[in-house]
Design a protein around this motif. Structure first.
Motif, PDB file in Angstrom:
ATOM      1  N   LYS A 107       0.792  -1.238   0.102  1.00 16.47           N
ATOM      2  CA  LYS A 107      -0.094   0.091   0.010  1.00 16.47           C
ATOM      3  C   LYS A 107       0.998   1.209  -0.044  1.00 16.47           C
ATOM      4  N   VAL A 108       0.235   2.209  -0.715  1.00 17.15           N
ATOM      5  CA  VAL A 108       1.064   3.572  -0.643  1.00 17.15           C
ATOM      6  C   VAL A 108       0.281   4.552  -0.098  1.00 17.15           C
ATOM      7  N   MET A 109       0.415   5.258   0.430  1.00 16.86           N
ATOM      8  CA  MET A 109      -0.129   6.580   1.129  1.00 16.86           C
ATOM      9  C   MET A 109       0.598   8.035   0.802  1.00 16.86           C
ATOM     10  N   VAL A 117       5.275   4.143   2.253  1.00 14.06           N
ATOM     11  CA  VAL A 117       5.189   2.788   1.326  1.00 14.06           C
ATOM     12  C   VAL A 117       5.184   1.738   2.386  1.00 14.06           C
ATOM     13  N   MET A 118       3.938   1.028   2.357  1.00 18.66           N
ATOM     14  CA  MET A 118       3.963   0.023   3.103  1.00 18.66           C
ATOM     15  C   MET A 118       4.209  -1.125   2.584  1.00 18.66           C
ATOM     16  N   GLY A 119       4.810  -2.256   3.304  1.00 16.11           N
ATOM     17  CA  GLY A 119       5.375  -3.349   2.381  1.00 16.11           C
ATOM     18  C   GLY A 119       5.797  -4.637   3.479  1.00 16.11           C
ATOM     19  N   LYS A 128       8.320  -9.625   7.554  1.00 19.61           N
ATOM     20  CA  LYS A 128       7.650  -8.685   8.677  1.00 19.61           C
ATOM     21  C   LYS A 128       7.203  -7.571   7.717  1.00 19.61           C
ATOM     22  N   PRO A 129       6.086  -6.666   8.166  1.00 23.12           N
ATOM     23  CA  PRO A 129       5.582  -5.530   7.691  1.00 23.12           C
ATOM     24  C   PRO A 129       6.643  -4.287   7.908  1.00 23.12           C
ATOM     25  N   VAL A 130       6.806  -3.473   7.063  1.00 21.98           N
ATOM     26  CA  VAL A 130       7.667  -2.382   7.239  1.00 21.98           C
ATOM     27  C   VAL A 130       7.258  -1.230   6.471  1.00 21.98           C
ATOM     28  N   THR A 131       7.341  -0.060   6.995  1.00 21.09           N
ATOM     29  CA  THR A 131       6.788   1.092   6.479  1.00 21.09           C
ATOM     30  C   THR A 131       8.021   2.132   5.947  1.00 21.09           C
ATOM     31  N   LEU A 132       8.035   2.426   4.847  1.00 25.76           N
ATOM     32  CA  LEU A 132       9.045   3.533   4.550  1.00 25.76           C
ATOM     33  C   LEU A 132       8.541   4.810   4.164  1.00 25.76           C
ATOM     34  N   LYS A 133       9.269   5.989   4.757  1.00 23.50           N
ATOM     35  CA  LYS A 133       8.830   7.310   4.583  1.00 23.50           C
ATOM     36  C   LYS A 133       9.688   7.418   3.422  1.00 23.50           C
ATOM     37  N   THR A 157      13.168   2.427  10.166  1.00 22.32           N
ATOM     38  CA  THR A 157      14.009   1.654  11.162  1.00 22.32           C
ATOM     39  C   THR A 157      13.398   0.371  11.277  1.00 22.32           C
ATOM     40  N   ILE A 158      14.348  -0.546  11.526  1.00 20.03           N
ATOM     41  CA  ILE A 158      13.807  -1.959  11.814  1.00 20.03           C
ATOM     42  C   ILE A 158      14.451  -2.524  13.034  1.00 20.03           C
TER      43      ILE A 158
END
Length: 188
Positions: A107-109, A117-119, A128-133, A157-158
């Protein structure tokens, strides 16, 4: 020292849109940088080179963007040969058993001029789910190569222990900061 650019990187693209364009990530102009804290004394950095993948992006509907990235773990470069070998070992990435990491967006918002950017990041055999700014740097024609191009920067950050890489935590930080910059090219 779990550094996985997840993501890589910083990538996007729109699935299913008529105006969407596909771009291939240029490994020569893409860096996935990981940094961590070493016993409170220093903050080393390593670069995962050779990332490949696809970004689908539609300027009119950025929220339909998507990205798929493959990161070769065995190409990690810390600028210290012994550390490169240690990062590739079973103590950390176990690159022989897990030669790549992948990121696939879900998903992208678009919010306040930035993309979230969620993925799913798969690293060390764990997903694992990660969200990128992410920030779109530029879309246009890359003048030197005369091809359509797109560029992004992204960060996240993970927790390396969440991916089963926990050797020396907490002396070597569990949190790994990922910074990604990428340029991707379309067809002429």
């Amino acid at each position: 020292m779990k550094l996985l650019p997840i993501a890589l990187l910083s990538l996007l693209a729109a699935a299913g849109s008529v105006n969407a364009a596909d771009y291939k990530i240029d490994p020569g102009h893409t860096m996935v940088l990981a940094s961590w804290n070493h016993a409170g004394y220093s903050n080393p950095t390593a670069n995962f080179t050779g990332a490949t993948g696809t970004i689908r992006y539609d300027e009119k509907s950025p929220e339909k963007a998507s990205v798929e990235v493959i990161i070769p773990i065995d190409q990690v470069q810390s600028f210290v040969p012994e550390l490169n070998d240690h990062l590739k070992s079973a103590d950390f990435f176990d690159a022989q058993k897990y030669p790549t990491a992948t990121f696939k967006s879900t998903k992208v918002m678009l919010k306040d001029g930035h993309l979230k950017v969620m993925g799913n990041l798969t690293l060390h055999g764990v997903t694992k789910p990660v969200t990128l700014k992410a920030k779109l740097n530029k879309v246009g024609i890359q003048e030197m190569m005369k091809v359509p191009a797109i560029g992004f920067d992204a960060s996240t950050t993970i927790s390396r222990s969440a991916f089963g890489i926990s050797k020396y935590v907490p002396m070597i930080s569990d949190e790994i900061e990922l910074r990604i910059t990428t340029e991707a090219h379309g067809d002429k």
